[in-house]
Write a protein that holds these residues in place. Structure first.
Motif, PDB file in Angstrom:
ATOM      1  N   PHE A 190     -17.422   1.529 -11.390  1.00 19.57           N
ATOM      2  CA  PHE A 190     -17.401   0.046 -12.052  1.00 19.57           C
ATOM      3  C   PHE A 190     -15.578   0.133 -12.006  1.00 19.57           C
ATOM      4  CE2 PHE A 190     -21.416   0.381 -14.210  1.00 19.57           C
ATOM      5  CZ  PHE A 190     -22.158  -0.565 -13.739  1.00 19.57           C
ATOM      6  N   LEU A 191     -15.365   1.301 -12.088  1.00 18.87           N
ATOM      7  CA  LEU A 191     -13.537   1.510 -11.902  1.00 18.87           C
ATOM      8  C   LEU A 191     -13.361   1.114  -9.981  1.00 18.87           C
ATOM      9  CD1 LEU A 191     -13.284   4.547 -13.705  1.00 18.87           C
ATOM     10  CD2 LEU A 191     -13.588   2.715 -14.257  1.00 18.87           C
ATOM     11  N   SER A 192     -11.748   0.714 -10.046  1.00 17.51           N
ATOM     12  CA  SER A 192     -11.368   0.221  -8.655  1.00 17.51           C
ATOM     13  C   SER A 192     -11.450   1.543  -7.388  1.00 17.51           C
ATOM     14  CB  SER A 192      -9.739  -0.032  -9.672  1.00 17.51           C
ATOM     15  OG  SER A 192      -9.224  -0.478  -7.807  1.00 17.51           O
ATOM     16  N   LEU A 193     -12.134   1.250  -6.097  1.00 17.04           N
ATOM     17  CA  LEU A 193     -11.702   2.444  -5.557  1.00 17.04           C
ATOM     18  C   LEU A 193     -10.441   2.021  -4.860  1.00 17.04           C
ATOM     19  CD1 LEU A 193     -15.183   1.657  -3.762  1.00 17.04           C
ATOM     20  CD2 LEU A 193     -14.959   3.315  -5.506  1.00 17.04           C
ATOM     21  N   VAL A 194      -9.380   1.447  -4.875  1.00 18.40           N
ATOM     22  CA  VAL A 194      -8.493   1.416  -4.555  1.00 18.40           C
ATOM     23  C   VAL A 194      -7.300   1.526  -5.147  1.00 18.40           C
ATOM     24  CG1 VAL A 194      -8.933   1.394  -1.913  1.00 18.40           C
ATOM     25  CG2 VAL A 194      -8.250  -0.448  -3.376  1.00 18.40           C
ATOM     26  N   SER A 195      -6.391   2.059  -5.403  1.00 17.28           N
ATOM     27  CA  SER A 195      -4.717   1.896  -5.683  1.00 17.28           C
ATOM     28  C   SER A 195      -3.941   0.859  -5.621  1.00 17.28           C
ATOM     29  CB  SER A 195      -4.424   3.218  -6.481  1.00 17.28           C
ATOM     30  OG  SER A 195      -3.624   3.882  -5.071  1.00 17.28           O
ATOM     31  N   ALA A 196      -4.144   0.421  -4.323  1.00 21.49           N
ATOM     32  CA  ALA A 196      -2.907  -0.783  -4.198  1.00 21.49           C
ATOM     33  C   ALA A 196      -3.281  -1.693  -3.238  1.00 21.49           C
ATOM     34  CB  ALA A 196      -1.891   0.176  -3.176  1.00 21.49           C
ATOM     35  N   PRO A 197      -2.856  -3.018  -3.670  1.00 23.48           N
ATOM     36  CA  PRO A 197      -3.463  -4.099  -3.010  1.00 23.48           C
ATOM     37  C   PRO A 197      -3.003  -4.327  -1.712  1.00 23.48           C
ATOM     38  CG  PRO A 197      -1.958  -4.301  -4.812  1.00 23.48           C
ATOM     39  CD  PRO A 197      -1.808  -4.037  -4.459  1.00 23.48           C
ATOM     40  N   ALA A 198      -1.756  -3.438  -0.900  1.00 26.12           N
ATOM     41  CA  ALA A 198      -1.378  -3.364   0.950  1.00 26.12           C
ATOM     42  C   ALA A 198      -2.077  -1.769   1.278  1.00 26.12           C
ATOM     43  CB  ALA A 198      -0.174  -2.811   0.881  1.00 26.12           C
ATOM     44  N   CYS A 199      -3.633  -1.942   1.330  1.00 25.29           N
ATOM     45  CA  CYS A 199      -4.242  -0.806   1.763  1.00 25.29           C
ATOM     46  C   CYS A 199      -4.899  -1.496   3.912  1.00 25.29           C
ATOM     47  CB  CYS A 199      -5.351  -0.346   0.687  1.00 25.29           C
ATOM     48  SG  CYS A 199      -6.207  -1.618   0.968  1.00 25.29           S
ATOM     49  N   SER A 200      -5.267  -0.713   4.300  1.00 23.33           N
ATOM     50  CA  SER A 200      -6.144  -0.667   5.254  1.00 23.33           C
ATOM     51  C   SER A 200      -7.617   0.160   5.894  1.00 23.33           C
ATOM     52  CB  SER A 200      -5.075  -0.265   6.264  1.00 23.33           C
ATOM     53  OG  SER A 200      -4.563   1.208   6.785  1.00 23.33           O
ATOM     54  N   GLY A 201      -8.166  -0.299   6.386  1.00 19.97           N
ATOM     55  CA  GLY A 201      -9.526   1.238   5.818  1.00 19.97           C
ATOM     56  C   GLY A 201     -10.635   0.160   5.743  1.00 19.97           C
ATOM     57  N   GLU A 202     -12.047   1.041   5.942  1.00 22.76           N
ATOM     58  CA  GLU A 202     -13.152   0.165   5.582  1.00 22.76           C
ATOM     59  C   GLU A 202     -13.035  -0.496   4.354  1.00 22.76           C
ATOM     60  OE1 GLU A 202     -17.964   0.719   5.585  1.00 22.76           O
ATOM     61  OE2 GLU A 202     -16.662   2.419   6.280  1.00 22.76           O
ATOM     62  N   PHE A 203     -12.418   0.466   3.085  1.00 23.74           N
ATOM     63  CA  PHE A 203     -12.724   0.060   1.834  1.00 23.74           C
ATOM     64  C   PHE A 203     -11.528  -0.827   1.085  1.00 23.74           C
ATOM     65  CE2 PHE A 203     -14.987   4.047   2.781  1.00 23.74           C
ATOM     66  CZ  PHE A 203     -16.773   3.396   2.695  1.00 23.74           C
ATOM     67  N   CYS A 204     -10.661  -1.327   1.673  1.00 19.15           N
ATOM     68  CA  CYS A 204     -10.329  -1.819   1.272  1.00 19.15           C
ATOM     69  C   CYS A 204     -10.858  -3.511   0.787  1.00 19.15           C
ATOM     70  CB  CYS A 204      -8.885  -2.722   2.508  1.00 19.15           C
ATOM     71  SG  CYS A 204      -7.489  -1.960   2.381  1.00 19.15           S
ATOM     72  N   PRO A 205     -10.122  -4.032  -0.689  1.00 16.54           N
ATOM     73  CA  PRO A 205     -10.369  -4.963  -0.929  1.00 16.54           C
ATOM     74  C   PRO A 205      -9.829  -6.631  -0.466  1.00 16.54           C
ATOM     75  CG  PRO A 205      -8.384  -4.256  -2.006  1.00 16.54           C
ATOM     76  CD  PRO A 205      -8.714  -3.443  -1.496  1.00 16.54           C
ATOM     77  N   ARG A 206     -11.084  -7.656   0.091  1.00 19.36           N
ATOM     78  CA  ARG A 206     -10.462  -8.972   0.495  1.00 19.36           C
ATOM     79  C   ARG A 206      -9.440 -10.228  -0.359  1.00 19.36           C
ATOM     80  NH1 ARG A 206     -16.483 -10.358   3.132  1.00 19.36           N
ATOM     81  NH2 ARG A 206     -16.808  -8.242   3.766  1.00 19.36           N
ATOM     82  N   GLU A 207      -9.918  -9.385  -1.499  1.00 16.96           N
ATOM     83  CA  GLU A 207      -8.816 -10.144  -2.408  1.00 16.96           C
ATOM     84  C   GLU A 207      -8.118  -9.509  -3.443  1.00 16.96           C
ATOM     85  OE1 GLU A 207     -11.052 -13.180  -4.234  1.00 16.96           O
ATOM     86  OE2 GLU A 207     -11.854 -14.556  -2.120  1.00 16.96           O
ATOM     87  N   SER A 208      -8.246  -8.926  -4.681  1.00 19.86           N
ATOM     88  CA  SER A 208      -7.809  -8.283  -5.451  1.00 19.86           C
ATOM     89  C   SER A 208      -8.270  -6.735  -5.298  1.00 19.86           C
ATOM     90  CB  SER A 208      -7.512  -8.940  -6.547  1.00 19.86           C
ATOM     91  OG  SER A 208      -7.053  -8.045  -7.952  1.00 19.86           O
ATOM     92  N   SER A 209      -7.113  -5.923  -5.454  1.00 16.13           N
ATOM     93  CA  SER A 209      -7.581  -4.297  -5.105  1.00 16.13           C
ATOM     94  C   SER A 209      -8.602  -3.845  -7.263  1.00 16.13           C
ATOM     95  CB  SER A 209      -6.678  -3.810  -5.473  1.00 16.13           C
ATOM     96  OG  SER A 209      -5.167  -4.072  -5.875  1.00 16.13           O
ATOM     97  N   GLY A 245      -7.422   6.330   2.033  1.00 16.31           N
ATOM     98  CA  GLY A 245      -5.919   5.756   2.433  1.00 16.31           C
ATOM     99  C   GLY A 245      -5.738   5.539   0.891  1.00 16.31           C
ATOM    100  N   SER A 246      -5.424   5.207  -0.005  1.00 13.90           N
ATOM    101  CA  SER A 246      -5.106   4.653  -1.235  1.00 13.90           C
ATOM    102  C   SER A 246      -6.115   4.894  -2.409  1.00 13.90           C
ATOM    103  CB  SER A 246      -4.398   3.774  -1.660  1.00 13.90           C
ATOM    104  OG  SER A 246      -5.219   2.189  -0.859  1.00 13.90           O
ATOM    105  N   ALA A 247      -6.640   6.196  -2.678  1.00 14.86           N
ATOM    106  CA  ALA A 247      -8.077   5.762  -3.279  1.00 14.86           C
ATOM    107  C   ALA A 247      -7.822   5.862  -5.485  1.00 14.86           C
ATOM    108  CB  ALA A 247      -8.734   7.056  -3.806  1.00 14.86           C
ATOM    109  N   GLY A 248      -8.282   4.980  -5.446  1.00 14.78           N
ATOM    110  CA  GLY A 248      -8.011   4.431  -6.839  1.00 14.78           C
ATOM    111  C   GLY A 248      -9.221   5.282  -7.579  1.00 14.78           C
ATOM    112  N   ALA A 249      -9.753   4.585  -9.521  1.00  9.13           N
ATOM    113  CA  ALA A 249      -9.131   5.463 -10.615  1.00  9.13           C
ATOM    114  C   ALA A 249     -11.295   5.958 -10.072  1.00  9.13           C
ATOM    115  CB  ALA A 249      -9.075   5.426 -11.706  1.00  9.13           C
ATOM    116  N   GLY A 250     -11.817   4.702  -9.538  1.00  8.78           N
ATOM    117  CA  GLY A 250     -13.180   5.016  -9.091  1.00  8.78           C
ATOM    118  C   GLY A 250     -13.527   5.608  -8.448  1.00  8.78           C
ATOM    119  N   MET A 251     -12.870   5.883  -6.465  1.00  4.28           N
ATOM    120  CA  MET A 251     -13.023   6.758  -6.253  1.00  4.28           C
ATOM    121  C   MET A 251     -12.073   8.233  -6.496  1.00  4.28           C
ATOM    122  SD  MET A 251     -14.209   6.443  -2.683  1.00  4.28           S
ATOM    123  CE  MET A 251     -14.936   8.030  -2.254  1.00  4.28           C
TER     124      MET A 251
END
Length: 272
Positions: A14-33, A99-105
């Motif tokens: 349930f935690l965010s997978l990425v840590s920054a809005p500006a990222c690249s890759g398959e698991f980047c958010p489309r709207e908000s990280s 690339g930019s892993a969040g707490a969930g990842m």
């Protein structure tokens, strides 16, 4: 360890997978990280998070079953170990590619690695092999399987009858009011005296083997006397069985319904 890792893995989903809005890759958010978690990516959810949780469930269930169950030719525990390793493998390469892993990842990777380590170590480390639920122990028996204060023979059994009349309560019978003052210890019934199943106990054979009652510490298979590998019955703890012969290190045992077979593993049995 396995259960704890599965709980952490569920929370991490349930935690965010990425840590920054500006990222690249398959698991980047489309709207908000800040709102992108495992439940927004079905492939990652199934192959990493839910795969690990299912692996933990299979391992725990396998440890709680009295006999192994198989799925696609593999025991439940083995299938769970393979699934746990697959979850950790997926988490490792996903966090490298993100690339930019969040707490969930990050938390999911730690939990998946801990889950895989616990699953692999369980069948290898003796301290982790103990069953989750202890096997019931046979009640302490008096000679030849009689229980103190109970009937003569199986636990909770009744007094054997003679012509419809209850056995006398005097000396020589379980629960009798008198006892031989010269008897240092109770004696097992001789051949021809009533046995726990209400029949006469067999006499010793020519080789000197004397039949006796015994109980097993854990459930053990009973194989045919001809050496076939398919068990014909399973001896359960807390029940008394009659050993009628000896075959090397094994015993020929008879169940309550009259079936006879070979008990190959006699370690730790309790003799009546």
């Amino acid at each position: 360890m396995v259960i704890g890792a599965a709980v952490v893995l569920f929370i991490a989903s349930f935690l965010s997978l990425v840590s920054a809005p500006a990222c690249s890759g398959e698991f980047c958010p489309r709207e908000s990280s800040s709102t992108f978690n495992a439940w927004d990516s079905l492939g990652l959810l199934m192959s990493m998070f839910l795969a690990g949780i299912i692996a933990a469930v299979l391992i725990v269930v396998a440890r709680g079953l009295p006999t192994p169950r198989k799925v696609a030719g593999l025991e439940l525990g083995q299938f769970g170990v393979a699934l746990a390793v697959f979850s950790a493998w997926t988490a490792f390469w996903t966090i490298i590619d993100a690339g930019s892993a969040g707490a969930g990842m990050i938390l999911g990777l730690i939990a998946a690695l801990a889950l895989a380590a616990g699953a692999v170590a369980s069948p290898l480390v003796p301290a982790l092999k103990a069953p989750l639920v202890g096997a019931p122990k046979p009640a302490v028996a008096s000679p030849y399987g009689a229980q103190p204060g109970a009937g003569y023979g199986y636990p909770g059994g009744q007094q054997p009858s003679y012509g419809g009349q209850s056995a006398p309560g005097g000396y020589g019978y379980p629960g009798g009011a008198t006892q031989d003052p010269q008897a240092a210890a109770p004696q097992a019934p001789a051949a021809g005296q009533p046995a726990p199943d209400g029949q006469a106990a067999p006499a010793a054979d020519a080789s000197g083997f004397a039949p006796f009652w015994f109980a097993v510490p854990v459930a053990r298979p009973l194989y045919p006397e001809d050496g076939s590998p398919t068990p014909i019955a399973e001896l359960a703890p807390g029940t008394w069985y009659l050993a009628v012969d000896q075959r090397g290190s094994g015993l020929v045992a008879q169940t309550q319904d009259g079936r006879r077979g070979l008990l190959q593993d006699t370690t730790g049995i309790q003799r009546g």
